[in-house]
Motif scaffolding. Structure first.
Motif, PDB file in Angstrom:
ATOM      1  N   ALA A  62      10.731  50.135 -56.226  1.00  0.00           N
ATOM      2  CA  ALA A  62      10.498  51.429 -55.585  1.00  0.00           C
ATOM      3  C   ALA A  62       9.809  51.210 -54.244  1.00  0.00           C
ATOM      4  CB  ALA A  62       9.652  52.346 -56.463  1.00  0.00           C
ATOM      5  N   VAL A  63       9.797  52.273 -53.444  1.00  0.00           N
ATOM      6  CA  VAL A  63       9.047  52.326 -52.187  1.00  0.00           C
ATOM      7  C   VAL A  63       8.190  53.581 -52.221  1.00  0.00           C
ATOM      8  CG1 VAL A  63       9.200  52.551 -49.672  1.00  0.00           C
ATOM      9  CG2 VAL A  63      10.843  51.108 -50.889  1.00  0.00           C
ATOM     10  N   LEU A  64       6.951  53.465 -51.777  1.00  0.00           N
ATOM     11  CA  LEU A  64       6.050  54.619 -51.655  1.00  0.00           C
ATOM     12  C   LEU A  64       5.728  54.831 -50.195  1.00  0.00           C
ATOM     13  CD1 LEU A  64       3.994  56.767 -52.703  1.00  0.00           C
ATOM     14  CD2 LEU A  64       2.337  54.889 -52.938  1.00  0.00           C
ATOM     15  N   LEU A  65       6.048  55.989 -49.647  1.00  0.00           N
ATOM     16  CA  LEU A  65       5.592  56.364 -48.308  1.00  0.00           C
ATOM     17  C   LEU A  65       4.215  56.989 -48.460  1.00  0.00           C
ATOM     18  CD1 LEU A  65       7.449  57.793 -45.315  1.00  0.00           C
ATOM     19  CD2 LEU A  65       5.397  58.992 -46.085  1.00  0.00           C
ATOM     20  N   PRO A 117      14.222  53.869 -55.237  1.00  0.00           N
ATOM     21  CA  PRO A 117      13.793  55.244 -54.993  1.00  0.00           C
ATOM     22  C   PRO A 117      12.571  55.261 -54.081  1.00  0.00           C
ATOM     23  CG  PRO A 117      13.077  54.536 -57.159  1.00  0.00           C
ATOM     24  CD  PRO A 117      13.944  53.433 -56.626  1.00  0.00           C
ATOM     25  N   VAL A 118      12.431  56.340 -53.306  1.00  0.00           N
ATOM     26  CA  VAL A 118      11.311  56.470 -52.373  1.00  0.00           C
ATOM     27  C   VAL A 118      10.416  57.608 -52.842  1.00  0.00           C
ATOM     28  CG1 VAL A 118      10.593  56.774 -49.981  1.00  0.00           C
ATOM     29  CG2 VAL A 118      12.778  55.645 -50.497  1.00  0.00           C
ATOM     30  N   TYR A 119       9.151  57.305 -53.081  1.00  0.00           N
ATOM     31  CA  TYR A 119       8.160  58.292 -53.507  1.00  0.00           C
ATOM     32  C   TYR A 119       7.281  58.670 -52.314  1.00  0.00           C
ATOM     33  CZ  TYR A 119       9.393  57.072 -58.334  1.00  0.00           C
ATOM     34  OH  TYR A 119      10.057  56.869 -59.519  1.00  0.00           O
ATOM     35  N   PHE A 120       6.520  59.748 -52.477  1.00  0.00           N
ATOM     36  CA  PHE A 120       5.700  60.295 -51.395  1.00  0.00           C
ATOM     37  C   PHE A 120       4.300  60.579 -51.907  1.00  0.00           C
ATOM     38  CE2 PHE A 120       5.148  64.288 -48.511  1.00  0.00           C
ATOM     39  CZ  PHE A 120       4.311  63.584 -47.658  1.00  0.00           C
ATOM     40  N   GLY A 121       3.283  60.033 -51.216  1.00  0.00           N
ATOM     41  CA  GLY A 121       1.898  60.311 -51.558  1.00  0.00           C
ATOM     42  C   GLY A 121       1.033  60.410 -50.322  1.00  0.00           C
ATOM     43  N   ASN A 122      -0.070  61.147 -50.419  1.00  0.00           N
ATOM     44  CA  ASN A 122      -0.990  61.368 -49.303  1.00  0.00           C
ATOM     45  C   ASN A 122      -2.414  61.006 -49.677  1.00  0.00           C
ATOM     46  OD1 ASN A 122       0.768  62.499 -47.298  1.00  0.00           O
ATOM     47  ND2 ASN A 122       0.794  64.417 -48.457  1.00  0.00           N
ATOM     48  N   ALA A 154       1.008  58.034 -60.458  1.00  0.00           N
ATOM     49  CA  ALA A 154       1.164  58.438 -61.862  1.00  0.00           C
ATOM     50  C   ALA A 154       2.632  58.723 -62.176  1.00  0.00           C
ATOM     51  CB  ALA A 154       0.298  59.664 -62.151  1.00  0.00           C
ATOM     52  N   GLN A 155       3.325  59.379 -61.251  1.00  0.00           N
ATOM     53  CA  GLN A 155       4.746  59.662 -61.461  1.00  0.00           C
ATOM     54  C   GLN A 155       5.561  58.375 -61.461  1.00  0.00           C
ATOM     55  OE1 GLN A 155       6.248  62.816 -62.083  1.00  0.00           O
ATOM     56  NE2 GLN A 155       7.808  61.328 -62.705  1.00  0.00           N
ATOM     57  N   MET A 156       5.228  57.462 -60.573  1.00  0.00           N
ATOM     58  CA  MET A 156       5.925  56.179 -60.543  1.00  0.00           C
ATOM     59  C   MET A 156       5.769  55.449 -61.874  1.00  0.00           C
ATOM     60  SD  MET A 156       4.728  55.144 -56.684  1.00  0.00           S
ATOM     61  CE  MET A 156       5.493  53.525 -56.586  1.00  0.00           C
ATOM     62  N   MET A 157       4.555  55.456 -62.405  1.00  0.00           N
ATOM     63  CA  MET A 157       4.306  54.797 -63.690  1.00  0.00           C
ATOM     64  C   MET A 157       5.108  55.464 -64.800  1.00  0.00           C
ATOM     65  SD  MET A 157       0.640  53.758 -65.378  1.00  0.00           S
ATOM     66  CE  MET A 157       0.092  55.460 -65.601  1.00  0.00           C
ATOM     67  N   ALA A 158       5.151  56.799 -64.789  1.00  0.00           N
ATOM     68  CA  ALA A 158       5.921  57.522 -65.796  1.00  0.00           C
ATOM     69  C   ALA A 158       7.412  57.217 -65.691  1.00  0.00           C
ATOM     70  CB  ALA A 158       5.684  59.029 -65.650  1.00  0.00           C
ATOM     71  N   ASP A 159       7.868  56.923 -64.481  1.00  0.00           N
ATOM     72  CA  ASP A 159       9.290  56.605 -64.273  1.00  0.00           C
ATOM     73  C   ASP A 159       9.609  55.141 -64.546  1.00  0.00           C
ATOM     74  OD1 ASP A 159       9.666  59.223 -63.518  1.00  0.00           O
ATOM     75  OD2 ASP A 159       9.668  58.818 -61.356  1.00  0.00           O
ATOM     76  N   GLY A 160       8.605  54.381 -64.924  1.00  0.00           N
ATOM     77  CA  GLY A 160       8.854  52.990 -65.260  1.00  0.00           C
ATOM     78  C   GLY A 160       8.768  52.019 -64.106  1.00  0.00           C
ATOM     79  N   VAL A 161       8.261  52.460 -62.956  1.00  0.00           N
ATOM     80  CA  VAL A 161       8.115  51.561 -61.814  1.00  0.00           C
ATOM     81  C   VAL A 161       7.035  50.533 -62.121  1.00  0.00           C
ATOM     82  CG1 VAL A 161       7.424  51.412 -59.386  1.00  0.00           C
ATOM     83  CG2 VAL A 161       8.899  53.293 -60.148  1.00  0.00           C
ATOM     84  N   PRO A 163       1.525  50.499 -61.636  1.00  0.00           N
ATOM     85  CA  PRO A 163       2.418  49.549 -60.966  1.00  0.00           C
ATOM     86  C   PRO A 163       1.683  48.758 -59.893  1.00  0.00           C
ATOM     87  CG  PRO A 163       2.866  51.807 -60.255  1.00  0.00           C
ATOM     88  CD  PRO A 163       1.910  51.903 -61.398  1.00  0.00           C
ATOM     89  N   ALA A 164       2.110  47.526 -59.671  1.00  0.00           N
ATOM     90  CA  ALA A 164       1.614  46.744 -58.546  1.00  0.00           C
ATOM     91  C   ALA A 164       2.138  47.367 -57.255  1.00  0.00           C
ATOM     92  CB  ALA A 164       2.080  45.300 -58.669  1.00  0.00           C
ATOM     93  N   LEU A 165       1.270  47.496 -56.258  1.00  0.00           N
ATOM     94  CA  LEU A 165       1.647  48.116 -54.994  1.00  0.00           C
ATOM     95  C   LEU A 165       1.311  47.161 -53.854  1.00  0.00           C
ATOM     96  CD1 LEU A 165       0.292  51.743 -55.594  1.00  0.00           C
ATOM     97  CD2 LEU A 165       2.638  50.931 -55.873  1.00  0.00           C
ATOM     98  N   VAL A 166       2.285  46.881 -52.991  1.00  0.00           N
ATOM     99  CA  VAL A 166       2.120  45.950 -51.885  1.00  0.00           C
ATOM    100  C   VAL A 166       2.376  46.691 -50.583  1.00  0.00           C
ATOM    101  CG1 VAL A 166       2.961  43.830 -50.805  1.00  0.00           C
ATOM    102  CG2 VAL A 166       2.829  43.997 -53.307  1.00  0.00           C
ATOM    103  N   LYS A 167       1.336  46.808 -49.772  1.00  0.00           N
ATOM    104  CA  LYS A 167       1.460  47.508 -48.487  1.00  0.00           C
ATOM    105  C   LYS A 167       2.252  46.649 -47.502  1.00  0.00           C
ATOM    106  CE  LYS A 167      -1.388  49.141 -44.611  1.00  0.00           C
ATOM    107  NZ  LYS A 167      -0.880  48.124 -43.659  1.00  0.00           N
ATOM    108  N   LEU A 168       3.214  47.262 -46.844  1.00  0.00           N
ATOM    109  CA  LEU A 168       4.005  46.567 -45.831  1.00  0.00           C
ATOM    110  C   LEU A 168       3.152  46.263 -44.606  1.00  0.00           C
ATOM    111  CD1 LEU A 168       7.291  48.624 -46.176  1.00  0.00           C
ATOM    112  CD2 LEU A 168       6.990  46.214 -46.800  1.00  0.00           C
ATOM    113  N   ARG A 169       3.626  45.361 -43.792  1.00  0.00           N
ATOM    114  CA  ARG A 169       2.856  44.865 -42.659  1.00  0.00           C
ATOM    115  C   ARG A 169       2.744  45.906 -41.542  1.00  0.00           C
ATOM    116  NH1 ARG A 169       5.902  43.665 -38.081  1.00  0.00           N
ATOM    117  NH2 ARG A 169       8.123  43.217 -38.377  1.00  0.00           N
TER     118      ARG A 169
END
Length: 352
Positions: free
Chosen positions: A6-9, A78-83, A95-102, A138-144
């Motif tokens: 997944a990708v999180l914006l 899939p691309v998710y959105f958080g602020n 939380a939604q990503m985790m529920a979706d199995g990410v 989920p593990a989250l890795v911030k892009l450069r």
């Protein structure tokens, strides 16, 4: 290379109704002791536009464009959105990503820069959201950082040229090119970057991006100024302010300016208020021709750049860049950010 699903914006957030404005500003200034009267002063800027910040809608457009580009490139993520400060909050997105199995996702921040507000605080957002989700987050890795990516430079360069064309023809030849970015306290800029790099990474990266864009548009000279400062007046911030600079340009006999908001990826409230409202009015009162370049978020090359950053992580490709100032983040020399990078001397102002 690690696999991702997944990708999180991840962005700053903004109110979407008048009744959201004060609660949103309270989130932004949480823990900083900002008096209610100051929040009410800033709220006027949002209420001028009906209490709605453009930022969420613009981010949703970016997400749609990125999702479309990923699919076109055969990347099924899939691309998710958080602020950070308003709904959808990063905690809810994770939380939604985790529920979706990410299980492992890449994070694209809507800030191209190093520094506390532009980089480290996004890492803090990620940590806070994962902690809220619990041990199975989920593990989250911030892009450069992407301040000198060729696609972003090209989008800004075309926007500068397009804005020049809006000026009266007689004022185009000698127009002054002025780049703006969000000001931060001098202490925050001094701490921007790992200690071994000598600090000031944020202002150095802004200057580099401005230089690249000026060169791409054929300007031999340009200025870098700042906007949107907040906080008590006794705390020194990066200067000059854009409106003060317009005064200086008019006094020097300049006839017209192009203002390029180099520090912003979208035309959100700090652009449409500080530049399209206050700075434009100042220029009109001074008799200066005024053109404001668009930000790159609506340009198709911006979504292309996001996907290119994702591909760096998927394929191990070398970072595409035009500048020489240091950049940090996932995929750069196989590491994340440096130890003690961008440690805040004090709470800093917001930067998107």
């Amino acid at each position: 290379m690690p696999e991702y699903d997944a990708v999180l914006l991840l962005s700053f957030g903004g109110p979407e109704r008048p009744e959201d404005v004060i609660p949103f500003l309270e989130n932004v200034t949480r823990g900083r002791g900002v008096p209610t009267e100051r929040l009410e002063e800033v709220a006027v800027h949002y209420l001028h536009f009906g209490g709605v910040s453009p930022i969420n809608a613009l981010n949703l457009d970016i997400i749609d464009a990125v999702q479309e580009r990923l699919l076109a490139d055969g990347i099924d993520l899939p691309v998710y959105f958080g602020n950070r400060n308003w709904h959808p909050m990063a905690e809810d997105a994770v939380a939604q990503m985790m529920a979706d199995g990410v299980e492992r996702a890449l994070v694209f921040p809507t800030s191209a820069w190093g520094g506390y507000s532009g980089c480290r605080q996004y890492h803090e957002d990620i940590s806070r959201a994962r902690e809220a989700a619990g041990p199975h987050a989920p593990a989250l890795v911030k892009l450069r950082q992407y301040f000198d990516h060729p696609l972003m430079i090209a989008a800004f360069a075309d926007a500068i040229e397009a804005s020049r064309a809006t000026l009266p023809e007689a004022r185009r030849a000698g127009v002054r090119l002025v780049f703006t970015a969000h000001s931060v306290p001098l202490s925050a800029d001094a701490n921007a970057g790992p200690p071994a790099d000598g600090g000031h990474l944020y202002s150095r990266q802004v200057a580099e991006t401005a230089r690249l864009c000026a060169a791409a548009t054929g300007f031999d000279e340009h200025d870098v100024v700042w906007q949107s400062r907040s906080g008590p007046p006794q705390v020194p911030w990066l200067e000059p302010d854009i409106c003060d600079h317009l005064d200086a340009l008019a006094a020097a006999g300049e006839q017209a300016v192009i203002v390029c908001p180099i520090g912003f990826v979208s035309d959100h409230l700090e652009v449409v208020w500080d530049l399209d409202t206050e700075a434009r009015e100042k220029a009109q009162n001074l008799g200066l021709g005024y053109a404001r370049a668009l930000t790159p978020g609506t340009d198709s090359r911006f979504a292309e750049m996001v996907v290119a950053l994702v591909r760096e992580q998927l394929d191990g490709a070398a970072p595409a860049r035009l500048g020489s100032e240091p950049l940090y983040g996932a995929g750069v020399n196989g590491s994340l950010c440096a130890v003690d990078c961008c440690a805040p001397a004090r709470r800093t102002g917001a930067q998107n």
